[in-house]
Scaffold this active site. Structure first.
Site, PDB file in Angstrom:
ATOM      1  N   PRO A 177      -2.450   0.982  -0.675  1.00 42.11           N
ATOM      2  CA  PRO A 177      -3.632   0.144  -0.415  1.00 42.11           C
ATOM      3  C   PRO A 177      -4.436  -0.236  -1.666  1.00 42.11           C
ATOM      4  O   PRO A 177      -5.373  -1.008  -1.584  1.00 42.11           O
ATOM      5  CB  PRO A 177      -4.466   0.988   0.543  1.00 42.11           C
TER       6      PRO A 177
ATOM      7  N   LYS B  25      -3.479  -5.286  -0.147  1.00 41.05           N
ATOM      8  CA  LYS B  25      -2.486  -6.308   0.194  1.00 41.05           C
ATOM      9  C   LYS B  25      -1.874  -6.164   1.581  1.00 41.05           C
ATOM     10  O   LYS B  25      -1.317  -7.126   2.110  1.00 41.05           O
ATOM     11  CB  LYS B  25      -1.342  -6.265  -0.837  1.00 41.05           C
TER      12      LYS B  25
ATOM     13  N   HIS C 182     -16.889 -11.769  -1.658  1.00 44.40           N
ATOM     14  CA  HIS C 182     -16.985 -11.051  -2.940  1.00 44.40           C
ATOM     15  C   HIS C 182     -16.320 -11.869  -4.033  1.00 44.40           C
ATOM     16  O   HIS C 182     -15.170 -12.259  -3.896  1.00 44.40           O
ATOM     17  CB  HIS C 182     -16.316  -9.674  -2.855  1.00 44.40           C
TER      18      HIS C 182
ATOM     19  N   TYR D 161     -13.010   0.596  -8.347  1.00 41.29           N
ATOM     20  CA  TYR D 161     -11.797   1.428  -8.381  1.00 41.29           C
ATOM     21  C   TYR D 161     -11.933   2.310  -9.615  1.00 41.29           C
ATOM     22  O   TYR D 161     -12.104   1.790 -10.726  1.00 41.29           O
ATOM     23  CB  TYR D 161     -10.544   0.572  -8.538  1.00 41.29           C
TER      24      TYR D 161
ATOM     25  N   TYR E 252      -5.281 -10.320  -7.097  1.00 39.32           N
ATOM     26  CA  TYR E 252      -6.201  -9.652  -6.170  1.00 39.32           C
ATOM     27  C   TYR E 252      -6.687 -10.626  -5.093  1.00 39.32           C
ATOM     28  O   TYR E 252      -6.763 -10.285  -3.921  1.00 39.32           O
ATOM     29  CB  TYR E 252      -7.408  -9.085  -6.937  1.00 39.32           C
TER      30      TYR E 252
HETATM   31  P1  FAS Z   1       0.152  -2.400  12.445  1.00 42.78           P
HETATM   32  O1  FAS Z   1       0.777  -1.066  12.172  1.00 42.78           O
HETATM   33  O2  FAS Z   1      -1.292  -2.614  12.199  1.00 42.78           O
HETATM   34  O3  FAS Z   1       0.397  -2.806  13.976  1.00 42.78           O
HETATM   35  C1  FAS Z   1       1.640  -2.532  14.592  1.00 42.78           C
HETATM   36  C2  FAS Z   1       1.372  -2.385  16.073  1.00 42.78           C
HETATM   37  O4  FAS Z   1       2.631  -2.188  16.724  1.00 42.78           O
HETATM   38  C3  FAS Z   1       0.513  -1.164  16.388  1.00 42.78           C
HETATM   39  O5  FAS Z   1      -0.589  -1.531  17.183  1.00 42.78           O
HETATM   40  C4  FAS Z   1       1.461  -0.214  17.119  1.00 42.78           C
HETATM   41  O6  FAS Z   1       0.820   0.531  18.139  1.00 42.78           O
HETATM   42  C5  FAS Z   1       2.474  -1.188  17.704  1.00 42.78           C
HETATM   43  N1  FAS Z   1       3.768  -0.550  17.969  1.00 42.78           N
HETATM   44  C6  FAS Z   1       4.437   0.318  17.170  1.00 42.78           C
HETATM   45  N2  FAS Z   1       5.557   0.735  17.796  1.00 42.78           N
HETATM   46  C7  FAS Z   1       5.586   0.111  19.008  1.00 42.78           C
HETATM   47  C8  FAS Z   1       6.487   0.131  20.101  1.00 42.78           C
HETATM   48  N3  FAS Z   1       7.561   0.930  20.090  1.00 42.78           N
HETATM   49  N4  FAS Z   1       6.204  -0.620  21.191  1.00 42.78           N
HETATM   50  C9  FAS Z   1       5.089  -1.427  21.206  1.00 42.78           C
HETATM   51  N5  FAS Z   1       4.197  -1.479  20.199  1.00 42.78           N
HETATM   52  C10 FAS Z   1       4.441  -0.714  19.116  1.00 42.78           C
HETATM   53  N6  FAS Z   1      -4.078  -2.281   4.152  1.00 42.78           N
HETATM   54  C11 FAS Z   1      -5.003  -2.774   3.310  1.00 42.78           C
HETATM   55  O7  FAS Z   1      -4.890  -3.927   2.904  1.00 42.78           O
HETATM   56  N7  FAS Z   1      -6.064  -1.990   2.911  1.00 42.78           N
HETATM   57  C12 FAS Z   1      -6.234  -0.715   3.369  1.00 42.78           C
HETATM   58  O8  FAS Z   1      -7.186  -0.037   3.004  1.00 42.78           O
HETATM   59  C13 FAS Z   1      -5.298  -0.171   4.263  1.00 42.78           C
HETATM   60  N8  FAS Z   1      -5.445   1.105   4.765  1.00 42.78           N
HETATM   61  C14 FAS Z   1      -4.488   1.590   5.625  1.00 42.78           C
HETATM   62  C15 FAS Z   1      -4.586   2.890   6.177  1.00 42.78           C
HETATM   63  C16 FAS Z   1      -3.595   3.400   7.044  1.00 42.78           C
HETATM   64  C17 FAS Z   1      -3.721   4.800   7.620  1.00 42.78           C
HETATM   65  C18 FAS Z   1      -2.482   2.603   7.373  1.00 42.78           C
HETATM   66  C19 FAS Z   1      -1.391   3.137   8.279  1.00 42.78           C
HETATM   67  C20 FAS Z   1      -2.374   1.318   6.846  1.00 42.78           C
HETATM   68  C21 FAS Z   1      -3.380   0.807   5.982  1.00 42.78           C
HETATM   69  N9  FAS Z   1      -3.303  -0.490   5.464  1.00 42.78           N
HETATM   70  C22 FAS Z   1      -4.222  -1.002   4.624  1.00 42.78           C
HETATM   71  C23 FAS Z   1      -2.235  -1.334   5.810  1.00 42.78           C
HETATM   72  C24 FAS Z   1      -2.517  -1.917   7.172  1.00 42.78           C
HETATM   73  O9  FAS Z   1      -3.752  -2.577   7.136  1.00 42.78           O
HETATM   74  C25 FAS Z   1      -1.369  -2.796   7.548  1.00 42.78           C
HETATM   75  O10 FAS Z   1      -0.946  -3.603   6.468  1.00 42.78           O
HETATM   76  C26 FAS Z   1      -1.663  -3.667   8.736  1.00 42.78           C
HETATM   77  O11 FAS Z   1      -2.100  -2.837   9.778  1.00 42.78           O
HETATM   78  C27 FAS Z   1      -0.397  -4.419   9.058  1.00 42.78           C
HETATM   79  O12 FAS Z   1      -0.533  -4.973  10.309  1.00 42.78           O
HETATM   80  P2  FAS Z   1       0.722  -4.992  11.318  1.00 42.78           P
HETATM   81  O13 FAS Z   1       1.924  -5.460  10.575  1.00 42.78           O
HETATM   82  O14 FAS Z   1       0.244  -5.708  12.512  1.00 42.78           O
HETATM   83  O15 FAS Z   1       1.025  -3.457  11.632  1.00 42.78           O
HETATM   84  C1  PHB Z   2     -11.174  -0.722   2.212  1.00 40.19           C
HETATM   85  O1  PHB Z   2     -12.336  -1.173   2.196  1.00 40.19           O
HETATM   86  O2  PHB Z   2     -10.725  -0.025   3.155  1.00 40.19           O
HETATM   87  C2  PHB Z   2     -10.262  -1.013   1.037  1.00 40.19           C
HETATM   88  C3  PHB Z   2     -10.658  -1.963   0.111  1.00 40.19           C
HETATM   89  C4  PHB Z   2      -9.821  -2.244  -0.967  1.00 40.19           C
HETATM   90  C5  PHB Z   2      -8.630  -1.559  -1.093  1.00 40.19           C
HETATM   91  C6  PHB Z   2      -8.238  -0.612  -0.155  1.00 40.19           C
HETATM   92  C7  PHB Z   2      -9.065  -0.334   0.921  1.00 40.19           C
HETATM   93  O3  PHB Z   2      -7.819  -1.824  -2.160  1.00 40.19           O
END
Ligand code: FAS
Ligand code: PHB
Length: 389
Positions: free
Chosen positions: A292, A296, A72, A200, A384
Site C-alpha cells: 500500500p 495503488k 491533495h 511517509y 503517485y
Molecule cells: P476486494 O478484495 O476489495 O473485493 C473482492 C470482493 O470479492 C470481496 O468483497 C470479497 O468478499 C469477494 N469475494 C471473495 N471471494 C469470493 C467468493 N468466493 N464468492 C463471492 N465473493 C467473493 N489499497 C490502497 O490503495 N491503499 C491502502 O491503504 C490499502 N490497504 C489495504 C489493507 C488491506 C487489509 C487489504 C486486504 C488491502 C488494502 N488495499 C489498499 C488494497 C485494497 O484497497 C484493494 O486494492 C481493493 O480492495 C481492490 O478491490 P477489489 O479488486 O474489488 O478487491
Molecule cells: C490510507 O489513508 O489508508 C493510505 C494512504 C496512502 C497510502 C496507503 C494508505 O499509501
C-alpha cells in the site's frame, strides 16, 4: 438465471464494473459472499487517483466525494529530521482525492439499490464453469439452495483469495510475487490529522505513515514484524511509536484518541498473467496486489475496470471483440508500472531486516537526490497521482 456478464465479488472492482455495464444496458449480476455491512467494516485504501474519481464522475456518483473528500496537491517523505515535500499539483498539474475506499464502496452500494443493479449478498460456494467456452456459467448457493447463472462473460472481481484466478489453468498462466518481511499496523481514530498532507516516514525504528479520512478522522500506520499481533499494540504504545517515527514536528501536532479500528495487513507484490482466459476477465486484487506504500491497490482495480468496461461495451454494443482480446495486455501494462512504483517506494521508505549499512546509504543517497532534483520529484509525483489509462 441468464445474463450477459456475471461479476464475482462485490468490492470496489465488482461494483464499479457492475454500475458501468448496467449504465450501458448490459445485463449483469454481482455475486458477493459477504454482507454489505461486512465489506463496509473493512478499512482499506484512502487515496484516489483521477482514474477512480473519473469513474465515479462518469457514473454520476461523485457528489458525496466532492463534498466530503479532500483534494491533495502534495505529500511528504520524512527521513529523520528532513521533510521532503513532493508538490504533486505544481509538478503534474493534477491532484489526488483523499476519500476512503469504504465511502466509495458505500456510494456504489447505495446506488445499486437506486439504479437496479442486481447484487446478491451471501452467495456461497461460488464456482466457475466452462470458462474456455462462449457459454460459461457460475454456480453458487444461497441458504444452501444451489443456483446457476448462465452468461457470456465472467468478471473475476473477487480479490486475492477468490476463486476466479484459480480457475485459469496453470499451463497458460504465470505468477510473479514478492512477500515483504513486515506488515502494516493501521489505526483509525476520530482525531484531527497531524498534518494537512500525508507524511511517509523512514525512521531508524521503522516506517510510519500519517494519513487521514477527513479533517476529523485520521489513519496512521507503522510497519511491524510479521510475528506481531494487534493485541501486542495497545493504543498508547502505538501513539508513542507514531510520535517517535513521524518526528517532533508531526508529534507536536498529533492528537491522540481511542482506535475505532486497528488491524495488521501483510504486504506483498503479486501479478498474475494473463488477466483474461477464454470468457473470464480478472479485475483488481484477483489479478494483482501491491504494497500500500504507493496507494495503488484500489486505483489499479479502477483502471482494470475502465479497460474491462470498454471491452465488454464494444463486444455487446458493436460485436467488436478486439478490445476483449487486448484487455489483458492493456491492463497489465499499467499494472506493471504501478507494481514498480509501489515496490520502489516501499524499498525507499522501509528498513528491511536483511539490509546493512550499504542499503541504508543507498536510501539516504536516493532521498538526497529526490530532495535536490525536480526531475526526481516529478517522476515520483506523476506515479503517485496516477499514470494515464
Ligand atoms: P476486494 O478484495 O476489495 O473485493 C473482492 C470482493 O470479492 C470481496 O468483497 C470479497 O468478499 C469477494 N469475494 C471473495 N471471494 C469470493 C467468493 N468466493 N464468492 C463471492 N465473493 C467473493 N489499497 C490502497 O490503495 N491503499 C491502502 O491503504 C490499502 N490497504 C489495504 C489493507 C488491506 C487489509 C487489504 C486486504 C488491502 C488494502 N488495499 C489498499 C488494497 C485494497 O484497497 C484493494 O486494492 C481493493 O480492495 C481492490 O478491490 P477489489 O479488486 O474489488 O478487491
Ligand atoms: C490510507 O489513508 O489508508 C493510505 C494512504 C496512502 C497510502 C496507503 C494508505 O499509501
Amino acid at each position: 438465471m441468464k445474463t450477459q456478464v456475471c461479476i464475482i465479488g462485490g468490492g470496489p472492482a465488482g461494483l464499479l464494473l457492475g454500475h458501468l455495464l448496467h449504465a450501458e444496458g448490459i445485463a449483469c449480476v454481482v455475486l458477493e459472499r459477504h454482507t454489505a455491512a461486512h465489506i463496509l467494516a473493512r478499512i482499506r485504501a484512502g487515496v484516489l487517483e483521477q482514474v477512480t474519481v473519473g469513474l465515479m464522475e462518469r457514473l454520476g456518483l461523485d457528489a458525496r466525494m466532492k463534498a466530503e473528500g479532500l483534494p491533495h496537491g502534495g505529500f511528504n517523505l520524512a527521513d529523520g529530521e528532513r521533510l521532503i515535500h513532493i508538490d504533486v499539483a505544481a509538478l503534474t498539474g493534477k491532484q489526488v482525492m483523499v476519500y476512503g475506499q469504504t465511502e466509495i464502496t458505500r456510494d456504489l452500494m447505495d446506488a445499486s439499490d437506486e439504479r437496479g443493479l442486481q447484487v446478491v449478498y451471501g452467495a456461497q460456494d461460488v464456482a466457475l464453469h466452462d470458462i474456455d467456452s462462449d457459454a460459461p456459467y457460475v454456480t453458487y448457493a444461497i441458504e444452501g439452495v444451489r443456483q446457476r447463472v448462465d452468461c457470456r462473460f465472467i468478471a473475476g472481481c473477487d480479490g486475492f483469495h477468490g476463486p476466479s484466478r484459480k480457475a485459469v489453468p496453470a499451463r497458460v498462466s504465470k505468477e510473479f510475487e514478492r512477500v515483504y518481511p513486515f506488515g502494516w499496523l493501521g489505526i483509525l481514530a476520530d482525531v484531527a490529522p497531524c498534518n494537512h498532507e500525508l507524511i511517509y516516514a523512514n525512521h531508524e525504528r521503522g516506517f510510519a505513515l500519517a494519513s487521514m479520512r477527513s479533517a476529523t478522522r485520521s489513519r496512521y500506520y507503522i510497519d511491524v514484524p510479521l510475528t506481531e499481533k494487534v493485541e501486542d499494540w495497545p493504543d498508547d504504545r502505538l501513539w508513542d511509536e507514531l510520535a517517535i517515527r513521524l518526528g517532533p514536528d508531526a508529534a507536536a501536532n498529533m492528537t491522540r484518541g481511542p482506535s475505532i479500528e486497528k488491524s495488521i495487513a501483510p504486504l506483498r507484490s503479486f501479478v498474475f498473467a494473463p488477466m483474461r482466459h477464454g470468457s473470464l476477465l480478472l479485475c483488481g486484487d484477483s489479478a494483482h496486489i501491491v504494497p500500500p506504500t504507493g496507494a495503488k491497490g484500489l486505483n489499479l482495480a479502477a483502471s482494470d475496470v475502465h479497460y474491462a468496461a470498454h471491452a465488454l461495451t464494444a463486444f455487446f454494443g458493436r460485436n467488436d471483440a478486439e478490445a476483449i482480446g487486448a484487455y489483458s495486455d492493456r491492463a497489465l501494462a499499467r499494472v506493471w508500472k504501478a507494481e514498480r512504483f509501489s515496490w520502489s517506494l516501499t524499498r525507499l521508505m522501509h528498513r528491511f531486516p536483511e539490509d546493512g549499512p550499504f542499503e541504508r546509504a543507498m536510501q539516504v543517497a536516493e532521498l538526497d537526490y529526490i530532495a535536490s532534483s525536480q526531475a526526481a520529484q516529478t517522476s515520483i509525483a506523476e506515479n503517485y497521482v496516477g499514470l494515464p489509462v
